[in-house]
Structures are given as C-alpha cells and as structure tokens.
Design a protein around this motif. Structure first.
Motif, PDB file in Angstrom:
ATOM      1  N   SER A 126      -0.682   4.770  -0.578  1.00 24.11           N
ATOM      2  CA  SER A 126      -1.852   4.662   0.273  1.00 24.11           C
ATOM      3  C   SER A 126      -1.417   4.169   1.651  1.00 24.11           C
ATOM      4  O   SER A 126      -0.327   3.605   1.805  1.00 24.11           O
ATOM      5  N   LEU A 181       0.829  -1.210   0.000  1.00 23.20           N
ATOM      6  CA  LEU A 181       0.000   0.000   0.000  1.00 23.20           C
ATOM      7  C   LEU A 181       0.860   1.257   0.000  1.00 23.20           C
ATOM      8  O   LEU A 181       0.526   2.250  -0.663  1.00 23.20           O
ATOM      9  N   ASN A 189      -6.791   4.565  -5.769  1.00 28.41           N
ATOM     10  CA  ASN A 189      -6.769   5.807  -5.004  1.00 28.41           C
ATOM     11  C   ASN A 189      -7.728   6.826  -5.606  1.00 28.41           C
ATOM     12  O   ASN A 189      -7.857   6.912  -6.844  1.00 28.41           O
ATOM     13  N   GLY A 194      -7.302   4.260   3.460  1.00 31.04           N
ATOM     14  CA  GLY A 194      -6.807   5.612   3.260  1.00 31.04           C
ATOM     15  C   GLY A 194      -7.805   6.429   2.471  1.00 31.04           C
ATOM     16  O   GLY A 194      -8.978   6.531   2.828  1.00 31.04           O
ATOM     17  N   ARG A 195      -7.345   7.005   1.358  1.00 28.01           N
ATOM     18  CA  ARG A 195      -8.220   7.800   0.498  1.00 28.01           C
ATOM     19  C   ARG A 195      -8.718   7.023  -0.713  1.00 28.01           C
ATOM     20  O   ARG A 195      -9.208   7.610  -1.675  1.00 28.01           O
ATOM     21  N   GLY A 196      -8.583   5.703  -0.649  1.00 27.37           N
ATOM     22  CA  GLY A 196      -9.019   4.898  -1.773  1.00 27.37           C
ATOM     23  C   GLY A 196      -9.613   3.587  -1.321  1.00 27.37           C
ATOM     24  O   GLY A 196     -10.190   3.481  -0.232  1.00 27.37           O
ATOM     25  N   CYS A 233      -5.193  -1.698  -5.728  1.00 28.65           N
ATOM     26  CA  CYS A 233      -5.441  -0.489  -4.943  1.00 28.65           C
ATOM     27  C   CYS A 233      -5.913   0.605  -5.891  1.00 28.65           C
ATOM     28  O   CYS A 233      -5.277   0.868  -6.922  1.00 28.65           O
TER      29      CYS A 233
END
Length: 321
Positions: free
Chosen positions: A276, A271, A320, A305-307, A318
């Motif tokens: 992330s 990550l 984002n 996180g932001r994703g 992942c």
C-alpha cells in the motif's frame, strides 16, 4: 547500410567499463539513437557476449519501422535478438507514459525468462544524463520525496532482472555525435516531439533554457540525485530498525515514542511491505490520529491508497481492497 563496426569505432562511444564484470547480458534496443549507440558499443567491445531485446509497443504506425531497424542492426552485428510484442494501451485515469513504461519492463523481464535458457539476469539500458535530468525535474514538479528525487540508479533489480545504466553521466548529444562519426543511423520516434507529454515539454522547452543559465546542470543534477539516493538509503535503514522496535503490525504506543519524522518514515515502510502507499495528506491524517490515540475507545480508520489503516486494539492494521 553503413559498414560493419570495427574495434576502432568503439573509441567513438563513451566508456562501458561498468559492464566489464558481467557475463552474457542483453541490451534493451528501441531503435532510437541512445540504444543503437549502446548496442553497437557493447557488441563491438564484447562480440559474442551481447544479446538484444526489442519491445514492440504497437501504439503507432512507426513501430514496425523500429523493429525493422533493430532486426537489420542485430543481423549486421551478429547479435541474437528477441522481439517482445506488448499491448501498452493505458487504462482510464492512467498515464500513457507510465502504462508504456510498465509494459516495457514486464516485456524485458519476460524476454530474459523465456529465452536463452532463462539463465540471463542482466539487462543494460541506454538512459543518459539528459534522461536523468528530466527525471529529476519531473520529480520536483510532482513534489516527490527522496525516492523520487533519487531518480534512476545506475544498478537496480526489478522482477528478477538486474538493470544497468552505464551512461547516466553521458549527455545524449555525445551519443548522437558518436553515431554520426561512425556513419551509423537510427530511428526517430515521432512521439518524442509531442509536447502533450510532460517529459517532452521538459526536453524541448526547459532543458535548453537551463543549459544556457547553468551549462553544467547535468553533472550537478546527477550529484543532487545521488545525494537523495544516499539519504533514502539511510532512511530505509532507520525504517528497518524502527519497524523492529514498534513491531509488525505497529504498536500504537511504541509509535508514539518516536518523533513524528520517524513515525512517518516507519509507517511508509510498513505500508510498502503491505503493498500500500499513502499520499502525503493520508499519511499526515494517520499521524494526527496516532498522536490523538490515548484512550481505549479511540477509533482510527484512515483511507490509504486502495485500502484502509484501522486500529485493532493496541496495533494498526492495513486492509487492502
């Protein structure tokens, strides 16, 4: 104004032997006691080799006084000075301390890139043993993992700049005593006594109590931080090996062959490479889903996180925002 420093004054300041191998370098000069001591010690020991960068945050009326002190000190020591002006105001929901710190590091990097031919890579910081102890206590209060408990390294690279902290084993009081003995002055930041900031509360309230109970706490805290840093280095090496094993993006079946601790370690590493960062709760939720993913139709979609981390066939990806 105090008299210009002479070589014998250097004996009043702690050793800077760790910087001996450097060529020209810059000192991050705030105007406070710690950085004032650092600049005087460096300029006295290596005249002509030392430069200085002052970051003007513009957050308080006293900021102009900080700059004036730095200008006068550098003129007296014949040290080239660059003043970087930044807007360190914090965004909604952002820590004022963190916003100022991030702005300061950006400004220091820009100063080296845009001055002295852009050839200078080394920046020396005046953080000391008390700062390291405060950092460790902050990390503990936030439930930090090994990266946080490792605190500040003596040498680190960031945004193309190599930062050096030669005084992490030196008490702050020793630096102030050296300045007083040399007849030197410095600027006191009025925000240092503002106990609305967690670090200031630790400094004013907690450290004196700890020192009464454990007089050697600076050394023992530093040793614990060093142990954490060593352990984190080992975990990073394991994560590098495990990411080669599970692939990038990680294959779910390969992840399931690892222990949960190694799954957690390699997923955090993956990550980070994806820019992330998962909270402890988000990572735990992801581990639960990886373990449960035993059928072709099992769906994984975890906020991270932001994703998001989502299943894509046999692998994790992942995304984002």
């Amino acid at each position: 104004m105090a008299a210009s420093p002479t070589p014998k004054l250097n004996a009043n300041f702690p050793s800077l032997d760790a910087l001996q191998h450097l060529g020209p370098f810059a000192v991050a000069l705030s105007g406070g006691a710690d950085s004032t001591a650092l600049l005087i010690a460096c300029a006295t020991r290596w005249p002509g080799r030392v430069h200085a960068v002052h970051v003007h945050h513009g957050l308080q009326a006293a900021a102009d006084g900080f700059e004036a002190h730095c200008v006068a000190l550098c003129e007296r020591l014949h040290v080239p000075l660059v003043v970087q002006r930044v807007n360190a105001a914090h965004a909604t929901g952002e820590s004022p301390e963190d916003a100022a710190r991030q702005a300061r590091y950006r400004a220091l990097a820009e100063a080296l890139q845009n001055n002295w031919g852009g050839q200078m890579q080394h920046m020396v910081l005046a953080q000391h043993a008390d700062d390291q102890a405060e950092t460790l206590l902050l990390a503990l209060s936030r439930g930090a993992g090994l990266p946080g408990l490792a605190c500040m390294p003596a040498v680190a690279q960031r945004q193309g700049v190599i930062y050096h902290r030669p005084w992490l084993d030196v008490p702050g009081s020793q630096l102030r005593d050296a300045l007083k003995a040399a007849g030197e002055t410095w600027v006191e930041d009025p925000t240092n006594t503002d106990t609305r900031y967690t670090r200031n509360r630790i400094r004013a309230t907690l450290l004196p109590v700890i020192e009464q109970a454990f007089p050697s706490f600076r050394q023992t805290f530093a040793r614990s931080a060093s142990h954490a840093a060593q352990a984190q280095t080992l975990l990073q090496e394991v994560a590098d090996l495990d990411l080669q094993l599970v692939g990038n993006p990680p294959a779910i079946k390969a992840l399931q062959q690892l222990s949960q601790a190694r799954q957690s370690n390699v997923l955090r590493h993956w990550l980070a490479l994806e820019h992330s960062q998962a909270s402890a709760a988000q990572l735990q939720a992801l581990l639960v889903q990886v373990k449960a993913c035993t059928t072709r139709g099992h769906h994984i979609d975890i906020k991270v996180g932001r994703g998001f981390v989502r299943r894509d066939g046999a692998v994790l990806r992942c995304y984002n925002l």
